[in-house]
Design a protein around this motif. Structure first.
Motif: not given
Ligand code: 5GP
Ligand code: ZN
Length: 112
Positions: A7-11, A18-27
């Motif tokens: 759910k966090i990855a989907a917003g 901190v960072y996001e691309d198509e494959l990963v999320l950093a928070f």
């Protein structure tokens, strides 16, 4: 699927990114254990380090590249630690693969 980090990855649940691309999320971790404490997760659901296979392991290499890049950008040159807890005895509380990045203080070794 009822997974907090999906759910966090989907917003769907907000996080301090901190960072996001198509494959990963950093928070940033909601309960920081060090002055710098963020999590890096694959957007794809992988339940934990024990679910890494030859089919999905490329994401691990990508996550380590992202962490190295962030360590330079956030100037963590004094040191940082990457931790993945897997399973009950290790204290994994969210069953979606995640890498803690901890920095900004001296970190004990061995961990408790
Ligand atoms: P684990 O205990 O599985 O190794 O790590 C899970 C981490 O997720 C914990 O450090 C916890 O503080 C963090 N966490 C749990 N729920 C949330 C949340 O809703 N938002 C954020 N940013 N972190 C969370
Ligand atoms: Zn998930």
């Amino acid at each position: 699927m009822d997974c907090l980090f999906c759910k966090i990855a989907a917003g769907e649940i907000p996080s301090k990114k901190v960072y996001e691309d198509e494959l990963v999320l950093a928070f940033y971790d909601i309960e920081p254990q060090a002055p710098v404490h963020f999590l890096v997760i694959p957007k794809e659901h992988i339940s934990g380090a024990d679910a890494i296979t030859s089919e999905n392991s490329q994401i691990v290499s990508h996550i380590y590249q992202v962490i190295a890049k962030l360590s330079r950008e956030l100037k963590l040159e004094k040191g940082f630690r990457i931790v993945t807890n897997c399973g009950e005895e290790a204290g994994q509380s969210v069953p979606h693969l995640h890498f803690h990045v901890l920095a900004g203080r001296s970190l004990a070794w061995p961990p408790g």
